[in-house]
Design a protein around this motif. Structure first.
Motif, PDB file in Angstrom:
ATOM      1  N   VAL A  42       0.872  -1.181   0.000  1.00 41.74           N
ATOM      2  CA  VAL A  42       0.000   0.000   0.000  1.00 41.74           C
ATOM      3  C   VAL A  42       0.904   1.224   0.000  1.00 41.74           C
ATOM      4  CG1 VAL A  42      -1.775   1.263   1.274  1.00 41.74           C
ATOM      5  CG2 VAL A  42      -1.801  -1.240   1.272  1.00 41.74           C
ATOM      6  N   GLU A  43       0.658   2.141  -0.924  1.00 41.74           N
ATOM      7  CA  GLU A  43       1.469   3.350  -1.021  1.00 41.74           C
ATOM      8  C   GLU A  43       0.871   4.416  -0.106  1.00 41.74           C
ATOM      9  OE1 GLU A  43       3.556   6.524  -1.650  1.00 41.74           O
ATOM     10  OE2 GLU A  43       1.659   6.722  -2.697  1.00 41.74           O
ATOM     11  N   LEU A  44       1.639   4.876   0.863  1.00 40.08           N
ATOM     12  CA  LEU A  44       1.118   5.763   1.893  1.00 40.08           C
ATOM     13  C   LEU A  44       0.717   7.140   1.379  1.00 40.08           C
ATOM     14  CD1 LEU A  44       3.350   4.946   4.986  1.00 40.08           C
ATOM     15  CD2 LEU A  44       1.022   4.199   4.487  1.00 40.08           C
ATOM     16  N   ASN A  45       1.416   7.689   0.398  1.00 43.38           N
ATOM     17  CA  ASN A  45       1.012   8.992  -0.135  1.00 43.38           C
ATOM     18  C   ASN A  45      -0.400   8.912  -0.718  1.00 43.38           C
ATOM     19  OD1 ASN A  45       3.397  10.293   0.544  1.00 43.38           O
ATOM     20  ND2 ASN A  45       4.334   9.949  -1.451  1.00 43.38           N
ATOM     21  N   ALA A  46      -0.682   7.846  -1.451  1.00 42.08           N
ATOM     22  CA  ALA A  46      -2.015   7.670  -2.035  1.00 42.08           C
ATOM     23  C   ALA A  46      -3.057   7.494  -0.932  1.00 42.08           C
ATOM     24  CB  ALA A  46      -2.025   6.468  -2.973  1.00 42.08           C
ATOM     25  N   LEU A  47      -2.705   6.768   0.106  1.00 44.99           N
ATOM     26  CA  LEU A  47      -3.615   6.567   1.228  1.00 44.99           C
ATOM     27  C   LEU A  47      -3.935   7.893   1.912  1.00 44.99           C
ATOM     28  CD1 LEU A  47      -5.141   4.546   3.032  1.00 44.99           C
ATOM     29  CD2 LEU A  47      -3.053   4.364   4.391  1.00 44.99           C
ATOM     30  N   VAL A  48      -2.920   8.714   2.128  1.00 40.17           N
ATOM     31  CA  VAL A  48      -3.138  10.026   2.740  1.00 40.17           C
ATOM     32  C   VAL A  48      -4.024  10.887   1.840  1.00 40.17           C
ATOM     33  CG1 VAL A  48      -2.006  12.190   3.428  1.00 40.17           C
ATOM     34  CG2 VAL A  48      -1.038   9.990   4.134  1.00 40.17           C
ATOM     35  N   ASP A  49      -3.788  10.852   0.542  1.00 40.75           N
ATOM     36  CA  ASP A  49      -4.635  11.610  -0.390  1.00 40.75           C
ATOM     37  C   ASP A  49      -6.104  11.190  -0.268  1.00 40.75           C
ATOM     38  OD1 ASP A  49      -2.721  13.277  -1.499  1.00 40.75           O
ATOM     39  OD2 ASP A  49      -2.271  11.901  -3.158  1.00 40.75           O
ATOM     40  N   GLU A  50      -6.347   9.893  -0.164  1.00 39.99           N
ATOM     41  CA  GLU A  50      -7.724   9.395  -0.032  1.00 39.99           C
ATOM     42  C   GLU A  50      -8.365   9.876   1.269  1.00 39.99           C
ATOM     43  OE1 GLU A  50      -8.251   5.183  -0.596  1.00 39.99           O
ATOM     44  OE2 GLU A  50      -6.748   5.159  -2.188  1.00 39.99           O
ATOM     45  N   VAL A  51      -7.603   9.823   2.362  1.00 40.77           N
ATOM     46  CA  VAL A  51      -8.134  10.255   3.656  1.00 40.77           C
ATOM     47  C   VAL A  51      -8.439  11.749   3.629  1.00 40.77           C
ATOM     48  CG1 VAL A  51      -7.571  10.566   6.105  1.00 40.77           C
ATOM     49  CG2 VAL A  51      -7.037   8.406   4.966  1.00 40.77           C
ATOM     50  N   VAL A  52      -7.546  12.533   3.067  1.00 42.40           N
ATOM     51  CA  VAL A  52      -7.757  13.983   2.983  1.00 42.40           C
ATOM     52  C   VAL A  52      -8.992  14.289   2.144  1.00 42.40           C
ATOM     53  CG1 VAL A  52      -6.789  16.132   2.064  1.00 42.40           C
ATOM     54  CG2 VAL A  52      -5.361  14.592   3.431  1.00 42.40           C
ATOM     55  N   ALA A  53      -9.150  13.599   1.023  1.00 42.77           N
ATOM     56  CA  ALA A  53     -10.320  13.822   0.176  1.00 42.77           C
ATOM     57  C   ALA A  53     -11.604  13.464   0.922  1.00 42.77           C
ATOM     58  CB  ALA A  53     -10.203  13.006  -1.103  1.00 42.77           C
ATOM     59  N   ALA A  54     -11.568  12.380   1.683  1.00 45.13           N
ATOM     60  CA  ALA A  54     -12.759  11.953   2.422  1.00 45.13           C
ATOM     61  C   ALA A  54     -13.103  12.920   3.559  1.00 45.13           C
ATOM     62  CB  ALA A  54     -12.540  10.550   2.984  1.00 45.13           C
ATOM     63  N   CYS A  55     -12.107  13.598   4.096  1.00 43.82           N
ATOM     64  CA  CYS A  55     -12.324  14.496   5.237  1.00 43.82           C
ATOM     65  C   CYS A  55     -12.466  15.960   4.843  1.00 43.82           C
ATOM     66  CB  CYS A  55     -11.156  14.372   6.207  1.00 43.82           C
ATOM     67  SG  CYS A  55     -11.010  12.756   6.964  1.00 43.82           S
ATOM     68  N   ARG A  56     -12.302  16.260   3.582  1.00 44.80           N
ATOM     69  CA  ARG A  56     -12.278  17.654   3.120  1.00 44.80           C
ATOM     70  C   ARG A  56     -13.516  18.438   3.577  1.00 44.80           C
ATOM     71  NH1 ARG A  56      -8.684  19.313  -0.144  1.00 44.80           N
ATOM     72  NH2 ARG A  56      -8.360  17.270  -1.055  1.00 44.80           N
TER      73      ARG A  56
END
Length: 85
Positions: A42-56
């Motif tokens: 699992v690539e962590l940068n992509a994971l962080v991007d997904e979390v940020v998008a979900a929490c925006r």
């Protein structure tokens, strides 16, 4: 017309929040019922991007500023994709 606009806005907000909660519950259900699965990269940068998008929306509603600084190079870890979700 103002009252109708507010009602429509509230109704859309309720529907959006319902969909968000449904997605969260679905993920929890997947984690709870999953078999032992093999860890996957699992690539962590992509994971962080997904979390940020979900929490925006929540961040904006709380009037917060969120600054995300990602690693320049991909950061890979082994884990369950379902658990990371």
């Amino acid at each position: 017309h103002l009252l109708d606009h507010r009602s429509d806005s509230h109704a859309r907000s309720i529907v959006n929040e319902s969909l968000r909660v449904s997605a969260i519950l679905s993920r929890y259900s997947q984690v709870a019922s999953r078999d032992e699965e093999e860890p996957v990269p699992v690539e962590l940068n992509a994971l962080v991007d997904e979390v940020v998008a979900a929490c925006r929306k929540d961040v904006a509603a709380a009037n917060l500023n969120l600054e995300v600084i990602l690693a320049q190079e991909p950061l890979w870890v082994l884990g369950s994709a379902v658990q990371f979700d």
